[in-house]
Motif scaffolding. Sequence first.
Motif, PDB file in Angstrom:
ATOM      1  N   LEU A 204       0.810  -1.213   0.000  1.00 24.02           N
ATOM      2  CA  LEU A 204       0.000   0.000   0.000  1.00 24.02           C
ATOM      3  C   LEU A 204       0.843   1.263   0.000  1.00 24.02           C
ATOM      4  CD1 LEU A 204      -3.043  -0.640   2.381  1.00 24.02           C
ATOM      5  CD2 LEU A 204      -2.812  -1.041  -0.071  1.00 24.02           C
ATOM      6  N   GLU A 205       1.955   1.260   0.704  1.00 27.12           N
ATOM      7  CA  GLU A 205       2.794   2.450   0.787  1.00 27.12           C
ATOM      8  C   GLU A 205       4.261   2.052   0.699  1.00 27.12           C
ATOM      9  OE1 GLU A 205       1.951   4.809   4.196  1.00 27.12           O
ATOM     10  OE2 GLU A 205      -0.225   4.794   3.876  1.00 27.12           O
ATOM     11  N   ALA A 206       5.017   2.834  -0.060  1.00 26.93           N
ATOM     12  CA  ALA A 206       6.452   2.584  -0.152  1.00 26.93           C
ATOM     13  C   ALA A 206       7.126   2.972   1.169  1.00 26.93           C
ATOM     14  CB  ALA A 206       7.057   3.398  -1.298  1.00 26.93           C
ATOM     15  N   LYS A 207       8.207   2.297   1.471  1.00 31.37           N
ATOM     16  CA  LYS A 207       9.036   2.587   2.651  1.00 31.37           C
ATOM     17  C   LYS A 207       8.282   2.442   3.961  1.00 31.37           C
ATOM     18  CE  LYS A 207      12.466   5.349   0.235  1.00 31.37           C
ATOM     19  NZ  LYS A 207      13.331   6.529   0.240  1.00 31.37           N
ATOM     20  N   ALA A 208       7.415   1.436   4.047  1.00 36.62           N
ATOM     21  CA  ALA A 208       6.699   1.163   5.296  1.00 36.62           C
ATOM     22  C   ALA A 208       7.512   0.200   6.140  1.00 36.62           C
ATOM     23  CB  ALA A 208       5.321   0.590   4.990  1.00 36.62           C
ATOM     24  N   TRP A 209       8.662   0.700   6.638  1.00 38.08           N
ATOM     25  CA  TRP A 209       9.535  -0.126   7.460  1.00 38.08           C
ATOM     26  C   TRP A 209      10.391   0.763   8.356  1.00 38.08           C
ATOM     27  CZ3 TRP A 209      10.341  -0.101   2.012  1.00 38.08           C
ATOM     28  CH2 TRP A 209      11.374   0.753   1.587  1.00 38.08           C
ATOM     29  N   HIS A 210      11.097   0.148   9.285  1.00 38.86           N
ATOM     30  CA  HIS A 210      12.020   0.888  10.148  1.00 38.86           C
ATOM     31  C   HIS A 210      13.312   1.127   9.372  1.00 38.86           C
ATOM     32  CE1 HIS A 210      14.672   1.994  13.391  1.00 38.86           C
ATOM     33  NE2 HIS A 210      13.634   2.024  14.226  1.00 38.86           N
ATOM     34  N   PRO A 211      13.718   2.384   9.216  1.00 40.40           N
ATOM     35  CA  PRO A 211      14.892   2.683   8.391  1.00 40.40           C
ATOM     36  C   PRO A 211      16.202   2.118   8.928  1.00 40.40           C
ATOM     37  CG  PRO A 211      14.181   4.639   9.598  1.00 40.40           C
ATOM     38  CD  PRO A 211      13.110   3.613   9.777  1.00 40.40           C
ATOM     39  N   GLY A 212      16.222   1.766  10.220  1.00 37.04           N
ATOM     40  CA  GLY A 212      17.450   1.221  10.783  1.00 37.04           C
ATOM     41  C   GLY A 212      17.627  -0.265  10.548  1.00 37.04           C
ATOM     42  N   ARG A 213      16.602  -0.940  10.063  1.00 34.81           N
ATOM     43  CA  ARG A 213      16.689  -2.368   9.812  1.00 34.81           C
ATOM     44  C   ARG A 213      17.157  -2.642   8.390  1.00 34.81           C
ATOM     45  NH1 ARG A 213      10.937  -4.395  12.348  1.00 34.81           N
ATOM     46  NH2 ARG A 213      11.577  -4.458  14.529  1.00 34.81           N
ATOM     47  N   SER A 214      17.783  -3.776   8.231  1.00 33.34           N
ATOM     48  CA  SER A 214      18.147  -4.218   6.888  1.00 33.34           C
ATOM     49  C   SER A 214      16.914  -4.809   6.219  1.00 33.34           C
ATOM     50  CB  SER A 214      19.246  -5.280   6.948  1.00 33.34           C
ATOM     51  OG  SER A 214      18.748  -6.475   7.549  1.00 33.34           O
ATOM     52  N   ALA A 215      16.988  -4.960   4.904  1.00 36.24           N
ATOM     53  CA  ALA A 215      15.888  -5.572   4.167  1.00 36.24           C
ATOM     54  C   ALA A 215      15.616  -6.982   4.691  1.00 36.24           C
ATOM     55  CB  ALA A 215      16.207  -5.611   2.676  1.00 36.24           C
ATOM     56  N   TYR A 216      16.697  -7.720   4.967  1.00 33.78           N
ATOM     57  CA  TYR A 216      16.547  -9.089   5.446  1.00 33.78           C
ATOM     58  C   TYR A 216      15.827  -9.124   6.785  1.00 33.78           C
ATOM     59  CZ  TYR A 216      17.691 -13.619   7.454  1.00 33.78           C
ATOM     60  OH  TYR A 216      17.602 -14.843   8.057  1.00 33.78           O
ATOM     61  N   HIS A 217      16.240  -8.285   7.726  1.00 36.00           N
ATOM     62  CA  HIS A 217      15.646  -8.325   9.058  1.00 36.00           C
ATOM     63  C   HIS A 217      14.223  -7.767   9.063  1.00 36.00           C
ATOM     64  CE1 HIS A 217      19.851  -9.012  10.514  1.00 36.00           C
ATOM     65  NE2 HIS A 217      19.180  -9.829  11.290  1.00 36.00           N
ATOM     66  N   HIS A 218      13.918  -6.843   8.171  1.00 37.56           N
ATOM     67  CA  HIS A 218      12.537  -6.376   8.042  1.00 37.56           C
ATOM     68  C   HIS A 218      11.633  -7.541   7.655  1.00 37.56           C
ATOM     69  CE1 HIS A 218       9.007  -4.146   6.785  1.00 37.56           C
ATOM     70  NE2 HIS A 218       9.127  -4.644   5.563  1.00 37.56           N
ATOM     71  N   LEU A 219      12.050  -8.289   6.654  1.00 33.85           N
ATOM     72  CA  LEU A 219      11.240  -9.423   6.198  1.00 33.85           C
ATOM     73  C   LEU A 219      11.237 -10.561   7.229  1.00 33.85           C
ATOM     74  CD1 LEU A 219      12.274  -9.527   2.441  1.00 33.85           C
ATOM     75  CD2 LEU A 219      10.152  -8.638   3.403  1.00 33.85           C
ATOM     76  N   LEU A 220      12.367 -10.755   7.895  1.00 33.15           N
ATOM     77  CA  LEU A 220      12.448 -11.822   8.894  1.00 33.15           C
ATOM     78  C   LEU A 220      11.477 -11.551  10.043  1.00 33.15           C
ATOM     79  CD1 LEU A 220      13.826 -14.421   9.851  1.00 33.15           C
ATOM     80  CD2 LEU A 220      15.525 -12.965  11.026  1.00 33.15           C
ATOM     81  N   CYS A 221      11.355 -10.293  10.448  1.00 30.95           N
ATOM     82  CA  CYS A 221      10.420  -9.931  11.509  1.00 30.95           C
ATOM     83  C   CYS A 221       8.987 -10.265  11.097  1.00 30.95           C
ATOM     84  CB  CYS A 221      10.551  -8.442  11.839  1.00 30.95           C
ATOM     85  SG  CYS A 221       9.443  -7.855  13.142  1.00 30.95           S
ATOM     86  N   LEU A 222       8.654  -9.923   9.858  1.00 28.93           N
ATOM     87  CA  LEU A 222       7.319 -10.239   9.351  1.00 28.93           C
ATOM     88  C   LEU A 222       7.103 -11.748   9.301  1.00 28.93           C
ATOM     89  CD1 LEU A 222       7.016  -7.683   6.387  1.00 28.93           C
ATOM     90  CD2 LEU A 222       5.898  -7.551   8.617  1.00 28.93           C
ATOM     91  N   ALA A 223       8.120 -12.461   8.867  1.00 33.06           N
ATOM     92  CA  ALA A 223       8.005 -13.920   8.752  1.00 33.06           C
ATOM     93  C   ALA A 223       7.785 -14.564  10.117  1.00 33.06           C
ATOM     94  CB  ALA A 223       9.258 -14.493   8.092  1.00 33.06           C
ATOM     95  N   GLN A 224       8.564 -14.148  11.111  1.00 28.94           N
ATOM     96  CA  GLN A 224       8.448 -14.752  12.437  1.00 28.94           C
ATOM     97  C   GLN A 224       7.096 -14.457  13.075  1.00 28.94           C
ATOM     98  OE1 GLN A 224      11.938 -13.077  14.290  1.00 28.94           O
ATOM     99  NE2 GLN A 224      13.219 -14.844  13.775  1.00 28.94           N
ATOM    100  N   SER A 225       6.546 -13.266  12.813  1.00 26.19           N
ATOM    101  CA  SER A 225       5.252 -12.911  13.407  1.00 26.19           C
ATOM    102  C   SER A 225       4.091 -13.638  12.740  1.00 26.19           C
ATOM    103  CB  SER A 225       5.030 -11.394  13.333  1.00 26.19           C
ATOM    104  OG  SER A 225       4.949 -10.969  11.985  1.00 26.19           O
ATOM    105  N   ASN A 226       4.349 -14.220  11.567  1.00 28.13           N
ATOM    106  CA  ASN A 226       3.296 -14.958  10.862  1.00 28.13           C
ATOM    107  C   ASN A 226       3.637 -16.433  10.686  1.00 28.13           C
ATOM    108  OD1 ASN A 226       1.001 -13.101   9.356  1.00 28.13           O
ATOM    109  ND2 ASN A 226       2.839 -11.947   9.866  1.00 28.13           N
ATOM    110  N   ARG A 227       4.622 -16.898  11.459  1.00 33.59           N
ATOM    111  CA  ARG A 227       5.022 -18.307  11.435  1.00 33.59           C
ATOM    112  C   ARG A 227       5.378 -18.783  10.019  1.00 33.59           C
ATOM    113  NH1 ARG A 227       0.279 -20.867  15.136  1.00 33.59           N
ATOM    114  NH2 ARG A 227      -0.939 -19.352  13.950  1.00 33.59           N
ATOM    115  N   ILE A 228       6.150 -17.949   9.343  1.00 36.62           N
ATOM    116  CA  ILE A 228       6.633 -18.267   7.997  1.00 36.62           C
ATOM    117  C   ILE A 228       8.095 -18.679   8.106  1.00 36.62           C
ATOM    118  CG2 ILE A 228       7.093 -17.327   5.690  1.00 36.62           C
ATOM    119  CD1 ILE A 228       4.789 -15.339   6.226  1.00 36.62           C
ATOM    120  N   PRO A 229       8.533 -19.771   7.487  1.00 34.14           N
ATOM    121  CA  PRO A 229       9.923 -20.219   7.582  1.00 34.14           C
ATOM    122  C   PRO A 229      10.903 -19.145   7.114  1.00 34.14           C
ATOM    123  CG  PRO A 229       8.561 -21.925   6.597  1.00 34.14           C
ATOM    124  CD  PRO A 229       7.701 -20.696   6.678  1.00 34.14           C
TER     125      PRO A 229
END
Length: 323
Positions: free
Chosen positions: A79-104
């Motif tokens: 829905l919106e570009a740059k909807a993430w914490h600027p201090g996180r890496s791309a990998y850790h942004h996605l990893l946080c989402l994955a862990q909160s949704n029980r995604i490997p």
Amino acid sequence: MIELRALTKHFGEKVAVDHLTFTVRPGIVTGFLGPNGAGKSTTMRMMLGLDRPTAGDVRIDGKHYADLHDPLTNIGALLEAKAWHPGRSAYHHLLCLAQSNRIPAQRVHEVLDTVGLTSVAKKRTKGFSLGMGQRLGIAAALLGDPRVLLFDEPVNGLDPEGIHWIRNLMKGLAAQGRTVFVSSHLMSEMALTADHLVVIGQGRLLADTSMAEFIARNSRAFVRIRTPQPEALRDALHTAGINAVASADGTFEVCDAQAAQLGELAAEHRIVLHELSPQRASLEEAFMRLTAETVEYHAHDGEPPPEQDRPAWGEGWRQGRGA
């Protein structure tokens, strides 16, 4: 599948979405069009439970968004570009989402590769360009391998290669039987991507039809003719009862005759033609004709720049969550 039934949203006295009813079906790319302020963003936010409807209902595969378990595995959205914490890496942004949704965690590597960000996966996102941010947002939408996908202006910031890539990605996802719903202001790109269109204006449904039918109903087709003998052509057309409009560039536009008929007429009168080309009606023209009376903001009227079709973040959060 996404189903809307009389979906309505008021912000005070403003009616942002007005009794919208339509279905987004799997297996095709459905384009979502409307002028600025038409209510597109608000509609998509209600699909995701970010804004609470004033009235009506919206369901994702038969369920309200709030009732979905591990929602990223059911529906993914950009829905919106740059909807993430600027201090996180791309990998850790996605990893946080994955862990909160029980995604490997392995899925993080897969989507980073899909969107072309593997080489910058460990870099902080605060240095990302708009195009890189779009790719990361698309990666987040794909993370749960969902059956339903929403994309709002997905080509923003992408270069030509990126635009070609996202177009093929959306078509490929639809070909797999997924539901793909995409909003964009780029008519030329939408014409190449969408199979079906939903068009709204001032929050109301204006069209829910196939791309071909939408263009045929809301635009005109004509034949362009260019000749070094304009007077002879004009006389021949007039004698045949065919109306032609002379354009500023010296060509003629004919709406009530086929190219073959016009070519035969020119040959009969020994008129040389330098061009005889049927002009395909465009999505942009069809869209402009349909929405002309629903455009809320005009660049020439001296009004201030349009605001978003929802309130400021804080107010929208309070209304959407009932706080």
